[in-house]
Design an enzyme around this catalytic site. Sequence first.
Site: not given
Length: 685
Positions: A30, A429, A491
């Site tokens: 790149h 999270e 869950h």
Amino acid sequence: MFMSEALDQLCINAIRMLSVDAVEKAKSGHPGAPMGLAPTAYVLWTRFLKHNPRNPEWPDRDRFVLSAGHGSMLLYSMLHLTGYDLPLEEIQRFRQWESRTPGHPERGITPGVETTTGPLGQGFGNGVGMAIAEAYLAARYNRPGFEIVDHLTYGIVSDGDLMEGVAAEAASIAGHLKLGKLIYLYDNNHISLAASTDLTFTEDCAKRFDAYGWHTLTLEDGNDVAAVDGALRAARNETARPSLILVRTHIGYGSPGKQDTFEAHGSPLGAEEVKRTKQKRGWPAEPPFFVPQEALTCFRESVSKGERAEAEWKERFSAYARNFPELAKELEQAMRGELPQGWDAVIPDFPADAKGVATRIASGKILNAIPPKLPTLIGGSADLNPSTFTVLQNLGDFESPQRDFSHSQGAAGGGYSYAGRNLHFGVREHGMAASLNGMATHGGIIPFGSTFLMFSDYMRPAIRLAALMGLGVIYVFTHDSIGLGEDGPTHQPIEQLAALRAIPQLIVIRPGDANETAVAWRVAVESRHQPVALVLTRQNVPTLDRSQFAAAEGLRRGAYVLADAPGGKPDIVLIGTGSEVALVVAAWQKLAEQKIQARIVSMPSWELFDLQPRDYRESVLPPSVRPRLAVEAALPQGWHRYVGDGGDVIGIERFGASAPGNIVMEKLGFTVDHVVERAVRLLEK
Ligand SMILES: Cc1ncc(C[n+]2csc(CCOP(=O)(O)OP(=O)(O)O)c2C)c(N)n1
């Protein structure tokens, strides 16, 4: 142009051309970002970054993160030019087998690379973690007149980084925490991989980061060396907020045909275009990898400057050590990643108890016994403290001293400051996991983070990087199965255990009772070069009577014989993990009544077991005993490796259901009778 300006331009072009040539030779890479960012990187690395190329491990160096890891050649150019142990031959071997210049920056391969980047957004989160680590260590160890922990964290972030959700989470955390020693430069080049950003990314990033509580500065011209210098100065002077400097740059700058196009992002310019670019920038076409001596001399001043800076710091550290010998010793030990002697002497033993205790609660007790002996163990949860039992009681809440907490709820106690050992990650999270990686790479910290096992999915990209980097991060995942009950299938994890076990170099441990949980915590803390996921129950599990069953220390070997058939000659081996250990124990007793000789193996960790020598593994799972039944309330994928062709698995191949945990367990086949029935069937086969 003044002499010094001409030298600046020479140095900047040296960065550009080195990057271009390396990508060209590799036929992959790149070039665009390094070409656009060269002036920014030049100013940062030669005028601001406190570093010693001769000692990339110096604890008080500034940290640098290239979050846009695809621009790796920019970082390798800076490392080579400023004098790190990265010779030109390595630049010429960019992206080749066993070179020190892999496609994306990898910690542990290249001296001076702080963290592995490439998956966009992760580096952004790592930098936040590094700044958290610095703030904590400074608050704990500095004393008036002895600022021995005092460094900044710099990063270069791209459009892709800022588009990723993980960066939004981490930015929100950093803004809230007022991490004033965090400075990011945003490569605002309006181009990403596949398009210009007007197709994808049109929000006002300055306003967005202002709203996060960051200090923002906008530069119209990323080639204006003085402006970049001024902005970095302003960012350094701002100590109450993290800074984002939005630098308008041009991808592929200087390439007549490719500047400002997405073609410059991820492919070599091509021989003809390289020639034209060099011509345009007044650079000799030959030889490739040419670095003018004046430029090299200028860059290499970093070596003497860095050595002086480190020597000066060492003197200050010696004075500190004379005044505060205990603290100095503690910090040195922590930075080396060593554990203090006897750190685990305080971990409790749990008496046998048929009613038992949830392993998450046992974990909470263990975790609270450790901290006084292990002051660099810090962490928290993604807004689940009351459920994951990961509060370090009364050990302070990690917060900016500049906020008012007089009306706050949910404190761990012990005061609000950067010396607090409880991190409140909020419902973030992914940001939590990326920050944990940054804390670990910073050094001096044993970081832990917690949530429900189900939501490990939200952390997975960062967990994978922790494993790839070999970081000693600890995850506390509770509510580990359908046994969690009423919250239902959204869950209840099913495939998460298998998914975590699929990550190379991650140690997953699902302890079977409170005493196995204690050993699991020991293993986790001792594991300073591999992440460990502790997988814990919400519901009670019996605490086994270890005078009747083998010692929980067996957990260290991943699997061990908990109880055996008479004479050690089983007809069948029953294997359980976590809450299912109790189930196989009960089934074993029932089978004995039917005169079926079974062995029970507790198998909390595949990864630890796989590390054992073959004769140990075969002593636990004898090849001659083909009937083997594994019981685990999760996807059975992978278990056949341990039960073999002659074996069977009681697992779950559907989503769970909302009902009390014991009912869901029963309905999905996790009963003693079902285990017995399947064992008998296996023996009949
Ligand atoms: C999580 C993730 N998704 C996708 C990619 C693939 N990818 C590499 S760079 C890039 C976007 C490049 O845009 P930008 O960040 O603006 O960098 P620039 O083109 O300016 O160099 C993408 C999509 C990645 N590396 N990480």
